[in-house]
Design a protein around this motif. Structure first.
Motif, PDB file in Angstrom:
ATOM      1  N   ALA B  55     -15.364 -48.865   6.685  1.00 31.33           N
ATOM      2  CA  ALA B  55     -16.276 -47.900   6.460  1.00 31.33           C
ATOM      3  C   ALA B  55     -16.493 -47.259   7.996  1.00 31.33           C
ATOM      4  CB  ALA B  55     -17.359 -49.002   6.534  1.00 31.33           C
ATOM      5  N   LEU B  56     -16.415 -48.264   8.949  1.00 36.23           N
ATOM      6  CA  LEU B  56     -16.668 -47.666  10.251  1.00 36.23           C
ATOM      7  C   LEU B  56     -16.050 -46.593  10.486  1.00 36.23           C
ATOM      8  CD1 LEU B  56     -18.082 -50.719  12.006  1.00 36.23           C
ATOM      9  CD2 LEU B  56     -19.589 -49.102  10.908  1.00 36.23           C
ATOM     10  N   ALA B  57     -14.946 -45.815   9.666  1.00 37.95           N
ATOM     11  CA  ALA B  57     -13.740 -44.911  10.645  1.00 37.95           C
ATOM     12  C   ALA B  57     -14.314 -44.396  11.208  1.00 37.95           C
ATOM     13  CB  ALA B  57     -12.601 -44.862   9.080  1.00 37.95           C
ATOM     14  N   PRO B  58     -14.853 -43.190  10.914  1.00 33.58           N
ATOM     15  CA  PRO B  58     -15.409 -42.372  12.142  1.00 33.58           C
ATOM     16  C   PRO B  58     -15.970 -42.892  12.739  1.00 33.58           C
ATOM     17  CG  PRO B  58     -16.720 -41.765   9.623  1.00 33.58           C
ATOM     18  CD  PRO B  58     -16.046 -43.287   9.878  1.00 33.58           C
ATOM     19  N   SER B  94      -6.123 -43.519  13.326  1.00 39.06           N
ATOM     20  CA  SER B  94      -6.418 -42.583  12.628  1.00 39.06           C
ATOM     21  C   SER B  94      -6.968 -42.150  11.448  1.00 39.06           C
ATOM     22  CB  SER B  94      -6.905 -42.081  13.920  1.00 39.06           C
ATOM     23  OG  SER B  94      -7.224 -42.359  14.805  1.00 39.06           O
ATOM     24  N   ARG B  95      -5.640 -42.237  10.644  1.00 41.22           N
ATOM     25  CA  ARG B  95      -5.349 -41.758   9.614  1.00 41.22           C
ATOM     26  C   ARG B  95      -5.259 -42.882   9.021  1.00 41.22           C
ATOM     27  NH1 ARG B  95      -2.983 -37.498   8.104  1.00 41.22           N
ATOM     28  NH2 ARG B  95      -1.877 -37.739   6.707  1.00 41.22           N
ATOM     29  N   LEU B  96      -4.850 -44.533   9.423  1.00 46.24           N
ATOM     30  CA  LEU B  96      -4.943 -45.012   8.710  1.00 46.24           C
ATOM     31  C   LEU B  96      -5.976 -45.603   8.181  1.00 46.24           C
ATOM     32  CD1 LEU B  96      -2.872 -47.110   7.494  1.00 46.24           C
ATOM     33  CD2 LEU B  96      -3.403 -48.740   9.275  1.00 46.24           C
ATOM     34  N   LEU B  97      -6.976 -45.182   9.556  1.00 45.30           N
ATOM     35  CA  LEU B  97      -8.520 -45.890   9.085  1.00 45.30           C
ATOM     36  C   LEU B  97      -9.098 -45.179   7.775  1.00 45.30           C
ATOM     37  CD1 LEU B  97     -10.107 -46.372  12.768  1.00 45.30           C
ATOM     38  CD2 LEU B  97      -9.600 -48.185  11.324  1.00 45.30           C
ATOM     39  N   TYR B  98      -8.680 -44.182   7.940  1.00 45.01           N
ATOM     40  CA  TYR B  98      -9.449 -42.476   6.635  1.00 45.01           C
ATOM     41  C   TYR B  98      -8.500 -42.672   5.386  1.00 45.01           C
ATOM     42  CZ  TYR B  98     -12.690 -40.189  10.599  1.00 45.01           C
ATOM     43  OH  TYR B  98     -13.214 -40.382  11.540  1.00 45.01           O
TER      44      TYR B  98
END
Lengths: 317, 304
Positions: B55-58, B94-98
């Motif tokens: 949810a907090l990826a950004p 970052s890609r994993l988070l998004y």
């Protein structure tokens, strides 16, 4: 019993009718442009040529008429032909169905052979370390995506052992050993998820049966625990398991769609994926129909076999 | 429990009424989960961490997910790139988070859609019974005969996949199975004394369904939703893997494992490890959490 079977068979007819109608209408509506549009746009020909093409491929007239025509052909064994190769879908499926079904059945056999012993041990030694290991392992097997395991096998297989899947498919009846060697890995990976599901099921069922009076009686009269487990527990566990095993088969055969791509196997799933990109209407429709009918037939077989196993069902009206 | 009365007699004398959880910042079920179900609780913690991170990826991601940097391809994990970089020099963390954000978001949306629709269909069909139920169930039969994965691939290939179409189509595909389950529970609840009591006092059907039936089947819906979520995440990942998920350059946990990636994964095996590990962990957590939740929420198990 005959009445039960007849009843069950009759109930299948409306389901199959509804299913074919749903598939036909859904795909007719959903595919954005049909191939005739593309063909006409490419050749730039006028409406007369378009009309001729539409008639040739059965794309003229209202949806209902087209459905009835198609259904008539399907019943007589003609699933239409591919726009691109011109080959009959029925012919193509005849060569591909054995590949997918062999994969599915192999995976199912592996599943049953692994899941029943693990589930029984897990229940027999309830709350032991072995039980926790089996339960945790079962959820893990369920959770691991098969395509990830396959990817890892490909990546690390080539890194560490310089291994790659064979690119040429060996027919079972031509070279059985090469065929099995080629299929055993995808079968194993395909079987992971159902093993997870089935271990849990076997465990619950065995625990349920162990509580029954006849098991206590068997123990009380001094039967060895081996005898109790194999003659009384296993047999009574099998009744509900038949359903699950039967219903797993169509799911496994449908699951091959992923592994046929990874391991380069000429099955029904690959056929669907290849044709889908080209919007090859009759191929997409025919392959979808194959998987759906397999599901209906599996349901039917399970219901009828249930009637054979459990007298309460066939006697109920 | 009162002395001399069996559990069944107790149940007859005091039919289970919907209970409200009393007070406190921490809801009752969570307290029971933490104290009695360590495995289920650990599943819950994993879900909170991964869900929160998604949810907090950004906020959490140090790099945009599509930012390529050809100077830093195939980097091993370091301070700058906690999970390394891929063949285009994109930061894997970052890609994993998004990717988790998109995959989990689609799965949540689809499951909510499926469960709401299935609850409406299941309650109405199970409560009223009769011809409505008979005809409705025939349609559900047909709906259930569609092979889920195959029809989803076909539809995604035909309409084109995006977040919205995936939520709707995957949601629709999950309605019939859930509605069958809910209907079967409602058929049992319909005969309970508290429903009869409400009817004898002149309550309207809509009131009975909403205030008496729904609260007493809520635990089934919640439990089945957690388990369905695990299954749907696997389906979303499979679609992405086969190339029928959200289009590039959006990362998607399944798509990150396939396509041109395979060639590069031989050079950088970590590219193949992270997304699969995340999927496995999330589905595993949903299942152990769901199992514990089923035990806790079942009204028959309350106070045991």
């Amino acid at each position: 019993m005959q009445r039960y079977i007849a009843q069950r068979l009759l109930l299948t007819i409306p389901t199959l009718l509804g299913l074919t109608a749903l598939l036909f209408v859904l795909l007719s509506v959903v595919l954005p442009v049909d191939v005739i549009d593309i063909a006409v746009a490419e050749s730039g020909s006028g409406s007369a040529a378009e009309q001729a093409l539409r008639e040739q491929y059965g794309f003229d007239g209202p949806l209902v008429v087209r459905y009835v025509k198609w259904l008539g052909a399907v019943v007589s064994g003609d699933l239409g032909e591919s726009f691109f190769t011109g080959r009959s879908v029925t012919e193509e499926l005849r060569g591909r169905v054995p590949v997918s079904v062999e994969l599915g059945i192999g995976a199912l056999i592996i599943t049953v052979l692994c899941a029943i012993p693990i589930g029984m041990v897990s229940a027999a030694k309830q709350d032991s370390a072995a039980d926790y290991l089996a339960r945790g392992g079962a959820i893990l097997f369920y959770a691991v995506p098969g395509f990830w395991v396959a990817t890892l096998v490909l990546v690390f297989g080539s890194l560490w052992f310089n291994w790659a899947p064979a690119t040429k498919y060996q027919q079972l009846w031509e070279d059985p050993r090469a065929n099995v060697a080629q299929l055993v890995l995808p079968m194993l990976i395909l079987g992971l998820q159902p093993i997870g599901t089935m271990v849990r099921l076997v465990r619950t069922q065995v625990l349920e049966v162990l509580r029954q009076d006849y098991v206590r009686t068997a123990r009380a009269k001094g039967l060895s625990s081996q005898n109790v487990y194999f003659r009384h527990v296993l047999r009574n566990t099998m009744i509900p398991l038949v359903t699950v095993i039967g219903l797993q088969l169509p799911r496994l055969v449908a699951g091959t769609v992923i592994f046929e791509t990874i391991f380069v196997l000429p099955g029904v799933g690959r056929y669907l994926l290849d044709s889908l990109q080209r919007l090859d209407f009759y191929v997409v429709l025919g392959t979808n129909l194959f998987f759906a009918v397999l599901l209906v037939v599996a349901n039917l077989v399970v219901d009828i076999s249930y009637g054979f196993i459990d007298p309460r069902i066939r006697l109920a009206k | 429990m009162a002395v001399g009365k069996s559990a069944q007699e107790q149940a007859l004398l005091f039919p289970v009424a919907p209970q409200r959880h009393s007070g406190g910042v921490i809801p009752g079920w969570l307290r029971i989960l933490a104290s009695r179900k360590p495995l289920g609780f650990s599943g819950f913690v994993i879900l909170v961490i991964i869900g929160g991170a998604a949810a907090l990826a950004p906020v959490l991601a140090q790099y945009p997910y599509a930012e390529t940097d050809f100077g830093s391809r195939f980097l091993l994990p370091s301070r700058d790139h906690p999970l390394g970089t891929d063949n285009l020099g994109r930061d894997l963390f970052s890609r994993l988070l998004y990717g988790s954000r998109i995959s989990l978001g689609i799965s949540f949306g689809a499951v909510i859609l499926a469960k709401v629709a299935a609850t409406v269909i299941g309650i109405i069909s199970g409560y009223y019974g009769g011809w409505l139920d008979k005809i409705g169930q025939r349609f559900i039969d047909i709906w259930l005969s569609l092979p889920t994965l195959i029809i989803l691939i076909t539809l995604m290939g035909a309409i084109g996949a995006n977040v919205f179409s995936m939520i709707v189509v995957i949601g629709l595909a999950n309605i019939p199975g859930s509605s069958r389950l809910i209907r079967s529970v409602v058929v049992g609840v319909r005969e309970e004394p508290y429903v009869e009591a409400a009817r004898s006092m002149g309550a309207r059907n809509s009131r009975i369904m909403l205030l008496h039936v729904l609260p007493n089947i809520a635990h089934i819906i919640i439990y089945s939703a957690t388990v369905t979520l695990g299954g749907v995440i696997l389906i979303v990942a499979s679609l992405g893997f086969l190339g029928y998920g959200v289009p590039a350059p959006h990362p998607d946990l399944g798509a990150m494992l396939s396509g041109d990636g395979l060639t590069y994964m031989r050079r950088m095996p970590l590219m193949a490890v992270w997304p699969g590990l995340t999927i496995t962990l999330v589905v595993f957590a949903f299942n152990i959490f769901g199992d514990a939740l089923r035990d806790i929420l079942d009204p028959r198990m309350r106070g045991v």
